[in-house]
Design an enzyme around this catalytic site. Sequence first.
Site, PDB file in Angstrom:
ATOM      1  N   ASN A  86       0.882  -1.936  -0.061  1.00  0.00           N
ATOM      2  CA  ASN A  86       0.222   0.372   0.327  1.00  0.00           C
ATOM      3  C   ASN A  86       0.746   1.160   0.252  1.00  0.00           C
ATOM      4  OD1 ASN A  86      -2.086   2.326   0.042  1.00  0.00           O
ATOM      5  ND2 ASN A  86      -2.568   1.152   2.282  1.00  0.00           N
ATOM      6  N   ASN A 109       6.595   3.286 -14.860  1.00  0.00           N
ATOM      7  CA  ASN A 109       5.943   3.726 -16.344  1.00  0.00           C
ATOM      8  C   ASN A 109       4.832   4.371 -15.618  1.00  0.00           C
ATOM      9  OD1 ASN A 109       4.648   1.425 -15.928  1.00  0.00           O
ATOM     10  ND2 ASN A 109       4.245   1.530 -18.074  1.00  0.00           N
ATOM     11  N   PHE A 110       4.684   4.986 -14.750  1.00  0.00           N
ATOM     12  CA  PHE A 110       3.381   5.604 -13.845  1.00  0.00           C
ATOM     13  C   PHE A 110       3.205   6.741 -14.697  1.00  0.00           C
ATOM     14  CE2 PHE A 110       3.887   4.479  -9.552  1.00  0.00           C
ATOM     15  CZ  PHE A 110       3.207   3.515  -9.949  1.00  0.00           C
ATOM     16  N   ARG A 117       5.091  12.788  -7.013  1.00  0.00           N
ATOM     17  CA  ARG A 117       4.392  12.635  -5.977  1.00  0.00           C
ATOM     18  C   ARG A 117       4.398  11.418  -5.029  1.00  0.00           C
ATOM     19  NH1 ARG A 117       1.452  14.731 -11.159  1.00  0.00           N
ATOM     20  NH2 ARG A 117       0.257  12.936 -10.849  1.00  0.00           N
ATOM     21  N   ALA A 151      -0.170   8.560 -22.523  1.00  0.00           N
ATOM     22  CA  ALA A 151       0.030   7.780 -23.968  1.00  0.00           C
ATOM     23  C   ALA A 151       0.395   6.380 -23.998  1.00  0.00           C
ATOM     24  CB  ALA A 151       1.792   8.580 -24.471  1.00  0.00           C
ATOM     25  N   ASP A 182       4.818   0.122 -27.289  1.00  0.00           N
ATOM     26  CA  ASP A 182       4.523  -0.064 -25.761  1.00  0.00           C
ATOM     27  C   ASP A 182       5.754  -1.283 -26.162  1.00  0.00           C
ATOM     28  OD1 ASP A 182       2.645   0.850 -24.253  1.00  0.00           O
ATOM     29  OD2 ASP A 182       0.647  -0.387 -24.331  1.00  0.00           O
ATOM     30  N   GLY A 246      10.013  -0.482 -53.995  1.00  0.00           N
ATOM     31  CA  GLY A 246      10.151  -1.539 -54.867  1.00  0.00           C
ATOM     32  C   GLY A 246       9.875  -1.573 -56.063  1.00  0.00           C
TER      33      GLY A 246
END
Length: 423
Positions: A86, A109-110, A117, A151, A182, A246
């Site tokens: 907690n 990765n908050f 904070r 994001a 990701d 190509g």
Amino acid sequence: MTTTAPGADGANGFGSDCLAGVRVLDLTQFEAGPSCTETLAWLGAEVVKVENPKAGDPGRSLGGTPGQDDPYFLNFNANKKSLSVNLKDPRGLQLVKDLAAKADVLVENFAPGAIERLGLGADVIRAVNPSIIYCQVKGFGEGSPYEKNLAFDMIAQACSGIMSTTGERDGRPLKPGPSLGDTGTGMLLSISILGALYRRKTTGQGDHLQVAMQDAMLHYMRIAFSYQARTGKAAPRAADSSVSGGNPPMGTFPTKGIGPSEGGGLNDYVYIYTSRANPEHWRRLLAVIGREDLVGDPRYDSPAARSERAAEVNEMIAAWTRQHTKHEAMRIVGAAGIPAGAVLDTLELTNDPTFEQRGIMQTIDHPVVGPFKMVAWPVRFSGHTPPVKPSPLLGANNTDVLTNWLGLDAAGVGDLRGDNIIG
């Protein structure tokens, strides 16, 4: 039947001992961060995932099945341990600081500003442990006008040029299927962590690594940027061709259906590629489709000539591929020394036993879900891939981690649990 990769008993390591002794504090969720820390876990690091005791990583509950972790979570959190703490309680926060003092790596990765904070920012943690490698994944980089924005994968792909080069030439921009924003970002961070760990062996120096998903995606766009530098124009959408250009034949060609139906399904296609750098590809392909009479024909003999007759050339190849299944076409064309690949869907890949036989996919035995086949780490060490262990249940390793990392005894762990500091 549950199977394990060769070497899963620990013999010779097979990659799973590369990072033995490395401790990673994992404060990540969803995919970009967890894909990074899972890589470190597969390579042998002890990765402790710090989670909210009430619900844990939001990825656990994406499927909405009560009491059962979603396949999304299972796929990105294998080989880890779970510690449920907690963080809104000062004692829980101090517990994480104490663990950080013992860690080699911390990854978070908050949302922008959230970790600061909480009181777990880089300045705080590096003051506690100057040799730690403190790592952050964000959507947009420091100094970007959007650095405070949230994001996800698709946002990173939209803002990096990836979507602008994906889709039909005159159609709307599309998001590619793979979660490049990701997992692609997570891979770049994991590689950078390995570099920082290697340097620390000789210098003792910690580091503060930061990667933004938008910035990371530019790494995967280097061919498109090469096109732009060469032409002075924005790289275009290239449909099933290549941004770099190509020559026909190059692209997906329809094949006949598999099974009783002769009609092709949504994925009954084969991709065939003839390189402008290797004229033999075209000549070999003419032999495959029975058109040796066109070898040396000036109407088709050069990439430029074929480009002027692209529709005609492509239909010539398609007339042949429609007579074969995608697997037959890939086998025949590939055997002739021409790059070719059947368009395979996820079910076909899952049901292909050769991936599991080679350890590229592995079946774990999850204590709640049961047998679950998942994609493993694809790099082979001495012929074998690192073994995969199931993702942890929420808080499953509370006693183990607090005992081994902080030296707490059973009574101390019990007090924390009784006071709702840990789950």
